[in-house]
Design a protein around this motif. Structure first.
Motif, PDB file in Angstrom:
ATOM      1  N   ALA A 149      -2.055  -0.533  13.157  1.00 27.93           N
ATOM      2  CA  ALA A 149      -2.602   0.673  13.997  1.00 27.93           C
ATOM      3  C   ALA A 149      -3.091   1.705  12.824  1.00 27.93           C
ATOM      4  CB  ALA A 149      -1.395   1.224  14.816  1.00 27.93           C
ATOM      5  N   ALA A 150      -2.159   1.763  11.837  1.00 29.63           N
ATOM      6  CA  ALA A 150      -2.307   2.889  10.852  1.00 29.63           C
ATOM      7  C   ALA A 150      -3.558   2.517   9.715  1.00 29.63           C
ATOM      8  CB  ALA A 150      -1.023   2.847   9.775  1.00 29.63           C
ATOM      9  N   THR A 151      -3.889   1.348   9.709  1.00 32.52           N
ATOM     10  CA  THR A 151      -5.086   0.873   8.760  1.00 32.52           C
ATOM     11  C   THR A 151      -6.225   0.553   9.756  1.00 32.52           C
ATOM     12  OG1 THR A 151      -4.189  -1.338   8.655  1.00 32.52           O
ATOM     13  CG2 THR A 151      -3.537   0.264   7.039  1.00 32.52           C
ATOM     14  N   GLY A 152      -6.329   0.671  10.849  1.00 30.29           N
ATOM     15  CA  GLY A 152      -7.324   0.237  11.767  1.00 30.29           C
ATOM     16  C   GLY A 152      -8.647   0.584  11.656  1.00 30.29           C
ATOM     17  N   GLU A 153      -8.765   1.771  10.869  1.00 31.43           N
ATOM     18  CA  GLU A 153      -9.915   2.465  10.631  1.00 31.43           C
ATOM     19  C   GLU A 153     -10.538   1.798   9.321  1.00 31.43           C
ATOM     20  OE1 GLU A 153      -9.738   6.840  11.044  1.00 31.43           O
ATOM     21  OE2 GLU A 153      -9.508   6.667  12.957  1.00 31.43           O
ATOM     22  N   HIS A 154      -9.751   1.165   8.701  1.00 34.86           N
ATOM     23  CA  HIS A 154     -10.281   0.655   7.324  1.00 34.86           C
ATOM     24  C   HIS A 154     -10.988  -0.665   7.545  1.00 34.86           C
ATOM     25  CE1 HIS A 154      -7.866   4.029   6.106  1.00 34.86           C
ATOM     26  NE2 HIS A 154      -8.562   4.274   4.989  1.00 34.86           N
ATOM     27  N   ASP A 155     -11.949  -0.801   6.841  1.00 33.01           N
ATOM     28  CA  ASP A 155     -12.677  -2.403   7.070  1.00 33.01           C
ATOM     29  C   ASP A 155     -11.751  -3.032   5.974  1.00 33.01           C
ATOM     30  OD1 ASP A 155     -15.062  -1.612   8.302  1.00 33.01           O
ATOM     31  OD2 ASP A 155     -15.393  -0.399   6.886  1.00 33.01           O
ATOM     32  N   ALA A 156     -11.137  -2.798   4.906  1.00 30.63           N
ATOM     33  CA  ALA A 156     -10.440  -3.600   3.973  1.00 30.63           C
ATOM     34  C   ALA A 156      -9.515  -2.725   3.276  1.00 30.63           C
ATOM     35  CB  ALA A 156     -11.160  -4.285   3.022  1.00 30.63           C
ATOM     36  N   VAL A 157      -8.367  -3.488   2.733  1.00 34.20           N
ATOM     37  CA  VAL A 157      -7.615  -2.657   1.885  1.00 34.20           C
ATOM     38  C   VAL A 157      -7.371  -3.490   0.398  1.00 34.20           C
ATOM     39  CG1 VAL A 157      -4.979  -2.185   1.641  1.00 34.20           C
ATOM     40  CG2 VAL A 157      -6.015  -1.811   3.738  1.00 34.20           C
ATOM     41  N   VAL A 158      -7.529  -2.750  -0.510  1.00 33.94           N
ATOM     42  CA  VAL A 158      -7.415  -3.352  -2.031  1.00 33.94           C
ATOM     43  C   VAL A 158      -5.824  -2.780  -2.624  1.00 33.94           C
ATOM     44  CG1 VAL A 158      -8.417  -3.163  -4.286  1.00 33.94           C
ATOM     45  CG2 VAL A 158     -10.103  -3.253  -2.052  1.00 33.94           C
ATOM     46  N   THR A 159      -5.628  -3.947  -3.423  1.00 33.57           N
ATOM     47  CA  THR A 159      -4.069  -3.908  -3.877  1.00 33.57           C
ATOM     48  C   THR A 159      -4.279  -4.491  -5.223  1.00 33.57           C
ATOM     49  OG1 THR A 159      -2.844  -5.675  -3.093  1.00 33.57           O
ATOM     50  CG2 THR A 159      -2.850  -3.380  -1.829  1.00 33.57           C
ATOM     51  N   PRO A 160      -3.669  -4.432  -6.110  1.00 31.38           N
ATOM     52  CA  PRO A 160      -3.192  -5.428  -7.227  1.00 31.38           C
ATOM     53  C   PRO A 160      -2.945  -6.805  -6.418  1.00 31.38           C
ATOM     54  CG  PRO A 160      -2.383  -3.494  -7.876  1.00 31.38           C
ATOM     55  CD  PRO A 160      -2.555  -3.294  -6.331  1.00 31.38           C
ATOM     56  N   ALA A 161      -3.251  -7.948  -6.846  1.00 35.06           N
ATOM     57  CA  ALA A 161      -2.630  -9.291  -6.461  1.00 35.06           C
ATOM     58  C   ALA A 161      -1.356  -9.435  -6.860  1.00 35.06           C
ATOM     59  CB  ALA A 161      -3.619 -10.553  -6.888  1.00 35.06           C
ATOM     60  N   LEU A 162      -0.829  -9.111  -8.255  1.00 38.70           N
ATOM     61  CA  LEU A 162       0.296  -9.138  -8.576  1.00 38.70           C
ATOM     62  C   LEU A 162       0.900  -8.076  -9.233  1.00 38.70           C
ATOM     63  CD1 LEU A 162      -0.428 -13.090 -10.314  1.00 38.70           C
ATOM     64  CD2 LEU A 162       1.309 -12.194  -7.945  1.00 38.70           C
ATOM     65  N   ALA A 163       2.142  -7.959  -9.569  1.00 43.05           N
ATOM     66  CA  ALA A 163       2.787  -6.949 -10.418  1.00 43.05           C
ATOM     67  C   ALA A 163       2.538  -6.764 -11.845  1.00 43.05           C
ATOM     68  CB  ALA A 163       4.118  -6.522  -9.766  1.00 43.05           C
ATOM     69  N   SER A 164       2.314  -8.219 -12.193  1.00 54.25           N
ATOM     70  CA  SER A 164       2.077  -8.110 -13.771  1.00 54.25           C
ATOM     71  C   SER A 164       0.977  -9.335 -14.221  1.00 54.25           C
ATOM     72  CB  SER A 164       3.604  -8.577 -14.528  1.00 54.25           C
ATOM     73  OG  SER A 164       3.719  -9.878 -14.265  1.00 54.25           O
ATOM     74  N   PRO A 165       0.545  -9.443 -15.445  1.00 51.78           N
ATOM     75  CA  PRO A 165      -0.003 -10.545 -15.913  1.00 51.78           C
ATOM     76  C   PRO A 165       0.684 -11.977 -15.726  1.00 51.78           C
ATOM     77  CG  PRO A 165      -0.103  -8.712 -17.380  1.00 51.78           C
ATOM     78  CD  PRO A 165       0.888  -8.333 -16.298  1.00 51.78           C
ATOM     79  N   PRO A 166       0.097 -12.988 -15.927  1.00 51.28           N
ATOM     80  CA  PRO A 166       0.980 -14.245 -16.041  1.00 51.28           C
ATOM     81  C   PRO A 166       2.048 -14.370 -16.886  1.00 51.28           C
ATOM     82  CG  PRO A 166      -1.490 -14.655 -16.279  1.00 51.28           C
ATOM     83  CD  PRO A 166      -1.252 -13.229 -16.233  1.00 51.28           C
ATOM     84  N   VAL A 167       2.958 -15.050 -16.327  1.00 53.88           N
ATOM     85  CA  VAL A 167       4.306 -15.126 -16.951  1.00 53.88           C
ATOM     86  C   VAL A 167       4.584 -16.669 -17.770  1.00 53.88           C
ATOM     87  CG1 VAL A 167       5.318 -13.437 -15.733  1.00 53.88           C
ATOM     88  CG2 VAL A 167       5.559 -15.816 -15.146  1.00 53.88           C
ATOM     89  N   PRO A 168       5.433 -16.659 -18.566  1.00 51.94           N
ATOM     90  CA  PRO A 168       5.634 -18.123 -19.170  1.00 51.94           C
ATOM     91  C   PRO A 168       5.974 -19.144 -18.317  1.00 51.94           C
ATOM     92  CG  PRO A 168       6.566 -16.379 -20.765  1.00 51.94           C
ATOM     93  CD  PRO A 168       6.091 -15.649 -19.320  1.00 51.94           C
ATOM     94  N   VAL A 169       5.644 -20.473 -18.539  1.00 55.27           N
ATOM     95  CA  VAL A 169       6.418 -21.625 -17.720  1.00 55.27           C
ATOM     96  C   VAL A 169       7.828 -21.464 -18.104  1.00 55.27           C
ATOM     97  CG1 VAL A 169       6.808 -23.902 -17.711  1.00 55.27           C
ATOM     98  CG2 VAL A 169       4.532 -23.008 -18.089  1.00 55.27           C
ATOM     99  N   GLY A 170       8.623 -21.425 -16.901  1.00 56.99           N
ATOM    100  CA  GLY A 170      10.298 -21.351 -17.137  1.00 56.99           C
ATOM    101  C   GLY A 170      10.765 -19.977 -16.927  1.00 56.99           C
ATOM    102  N   TYR A 171       9.840 -19.119 -16.498  1.00 57.48           N
ATOM    103  CA  TYR A 171      10.239 -17.740 -16.353  1.00 57.48           C
ATOM    104  C   TYR A 171      11.301 -17.510 -15.348  1.00 57.48           C
ATOM    105  CZ  TYR A 171       9.883 -12.734 -15.172  1.00 57.48           C
ATOM    106  OH  TYR A 171       9.888 -11.343 -14.815  1.00 57.48           O
ATOM    107  N   PHE A 172      11.099 -17.849 -14.265  1.00 56.26           N
ATOM    108  CA  PHE A 172      11.810 -17.808 -12.874  1.00 56.26           C
ATOM    109  C   PHE A 172      13.150 -18.542 -13.003  1.00 56.26           C
ATOM    110  CE2 PHE A 172       7.054 -17.191 -11.986  1.00 56.26           C
ATOM    111  CZ  PHE A 172       7.266 -15.821 -11.659  1.00 56.26           C
ATOM    112  N   THR A 173      13.441 -19.431 -13.657  1.00 55.19           N
ATOM    113  CA  THR A 173      14.551 -20.569 -13.287  1.00 55.19           C
ATOM    114  C   THR A 173      15.306 -20.159 -14.655  1.00 55.19           C
ATOM    115  OG1 THR A 173      13.352 -22.307 -14.534  1.00 55.19           O
ATOM    116  CG2 THR A 173      13.018 -22.032 -12.307  1.00 55.19           C
ATOM    117  N   GLY A 174      16.569 -20.566 -14.174  1.00 48.36           N
ATOM    118  CA  GLY A 174      17.818 -20.759 -15.337  1.00 48.36           C
ATOM    119  C   GLY A 174      18.724 -19.873 -15.202  1.00 48.36           C
ATOM    120  N   ASP A 175      18.753 -18.727 -14.331  1.00 45.88           N
ATOM    121  CA  ASP A 175      19.633 -17.848 -14.260  1.00 45.88           C
ATOM    122  C   ASP A 175      20.200 -17.590 -12.838  1.00 45.88           C
ATOM    123  OD1 ASP A 175      19.826 -16.940 -17.011  1.00 45.88           O
ATOM    124  OD2 ASP A 175      18.105 -16.038 -16.364  1.00 45.88           O
TER     125      ASP A 175
END
Length: 479
Positions: free
Chosen positions: A376-402
């Motif tokens: 309802a709040a965005t119904g007047e907009h044809d589209a909404v633009v945001t970044p896709a992600l919060a950061s550039p690509p991260v290394p392999v293994g970044y998410f795991t191990g902890d």
């Protein structure tokens, strides 16, 4: 000299119809590149070269025997399938070692539509176990690696699909998105990725997603190719929980990819509200550049509040996490093998088993109220633009191990913008407009109204013409 993998899928399809290029030549070319580069990049869990060549030979006979106008739209075009989707007679591991010997006995509806359209299936692309992560590492295949820099992750969960397209191992790929899994790898691999409207693509016969977070969609280098794949994938089956508004009779998504979008009213935001997740300066700079481009193209651009506390009551992250855990618990696991799952999925499934049904229903109800408020709040907009992600690509293994709790926290911090549009069901795309200082891609995310893929594709094609991206390729492309 132009190589086969330099050509877009729609051009390859036209060349097959005109008999300038044979399905066998195309398939042999991509299989050769897959053999050369696929293992090091972790693109595939299973390659089915002999089956692919058999399909290509059949397609070649059909191309020579039939008239061009009677040929299916993807005849002879290689399309790898993400290994969360059943492909009859081929291993379906779902990225899990407990399913390593599982062979699908049927095609999913999406695969059946691709098959009927003449696609050649070259294999099953790499994905994290059950698609639960925003990276592509598992215990059945080598980790997927970003073709722009193999030390970096290609994202997930459609990471293998993105690697295949970005490295020239396939002209297009089937992918799926339950929390950002098309748009995340599209962003970090420099591709165009579109998550369709909820219900646009059927999950038949057995996808266990009652809320409708997940959907299949295309990963491509060219907007026209994504429209071509969406035309093939779209449709519903009796019993589908969700259906999307159909296109008017006689119209196709490919038609809209060739039209001007007109002057649009576009909302934007690049902050995460009470979540307090920091957004990288290079991401913010890319976002501002996208807004300038849209304004230069004649669109009205205005900042709007993020879909945060005012819409979802400050409970979005917790409620989404509960629903995500419930989805992770829905994949059947052979009796007595639960302990062999990866750490993240064991943790998610334990959370789901401890979740009282009334709490799950209450979380879904809060999300539903938030959806109504946001739309309802965005119904007047044809589209909404945001970044896709919060950061550039991260290394392999970044998410795991902890530990799985920290892993989930890191995934949330990396992808704070994507999952809300799985909850709302809106069509959402990542457009490869920018690169970070180190050369790695940075996508911009554009989300449309429910059923608004035609307008998104028109806008994406306009952006593609204004800032062409297909010629920006990773080093492996010319190897």
């Amino acid at each position: 000299m132009t190589e086969i993998h330099d050509l877009p899928a729609h051009r390859l399809a036209a060349m097959v119809r005109s008999r300038e290029l044979s399905p066998r030549e195309i398939t042999e070319h991509v299989l050769s590149r897959t053999e050369r580069h696929g293992p090091a990049l972790g693109a595939y869990i299973t390659v089915i070269a002999e089956k692919a060549l058999e399909q290509a030979r059949y397609a070649e006979k059909r191309a020579m025997a039939d008239t061009p106008e009677t040929l299916p739209p993807l005849l002879g075009i290689p399309v790898p399938v993400k290994d969360l989707e059943p492909l009859a007679g081929v291993r379906a591991t779902y990225g899990s070692r407990v399913m390593a010997d599982n062979v699908a006995s049927f095609d999913s509806d999406t695969v059946a539509r691709l098959r009927a359209a003449g696609a050649v299936f070259t294999g099953k692309t790499n994905t994290p176990e059950f698609g639960s992560g925003c990276y592509t590492e598992n215990e059945v295949a080598p980790p997927a690696r970003n073709p722009w820099n193999p030390e970096l992750s290609p994202g997930g969960s459609s990471g293998g699909a993105a690697v295949a397209v970005a490295a020239g191992l396939a002209p297009v790929a089937h992918a799926s998105d339950g929390g950002g899994s098309i748009r995340i790898p599209a962003s970090v691999c420099g591709l165009f990725g579109l998550k369709p409207t909820r219900g646009r693509v059927s999950g038949a016969p057995a996808k266990p997603d009652l809320v409708g977070l997940s959907t299949s969609g295309p990963l491509t280098r060219h907007v026209a190719d994504a429209a071509l794949l969406l035309d093939v994938m779209s449709g519903n089956r009796p019993g589908d929980y969700h259906t999307a508004p159909p296109l008017p009779p006689g119209e196709t998504f490919a038609d809209h990819a060739g039209r001007e979008p007109g002057r649009l009213r576009i909302g934007h935001y690049a902050h995460t509200g009470s979540a307090g997740i920091p957004v990288h300066p290079e991401v913010l700079a890319a976002h501002e550049a996208t807004l300038r481009l849209l304004a230069d193209l004649g669109h009205e651009v205005e900042e709007i509040p993020e879909p945060g506390d005012a819409h979802f009551g400050g409970t979005f992250s917790d409620d989404f996490a509960l629903v995500w855990a419930a989805m992770a618990s829905a994949t059947p696991v052979p009796a007595g093998r639960e302990h062999e799952l990866g750490e993240l999925n064991r943790w998610l499934r334990e959370r789901a088993r401890a979740l009282p049904v009334p709490d799950y229903i209450a979380a879904c109800a809060r999300l539903q109220r938030g959806i109504r408020s946001w739309l309802a709040a965005t119904g007047e907009h044809d589209a909404v633009v945001t970044p896709a992600l919060a950061s550039p690509p991260v290394p392999v293994g970044y998410f795991t191990g902890d530990g799985p709790g920290e892993e989930f926290r890191r995934m949330t911090a990396f992808t704070p913008f994507t999952s809300v549009f799985n909850v709302t069901g809106q069509p959402s795309m990542s457009v490869p407009l920018h690169h970070a200082a180190d050369g790695s891609p940075l996508g911009s995310m554009v989300t449309g109204r429910m059923g608004g893929e035609p307008l998104l594709l028109s806008l994406a094609a306009q952006l593609e013409r204004a800032r062409p991206w297909a010629d920006r390729v990773p080093p492996v492309w010319n190897a």
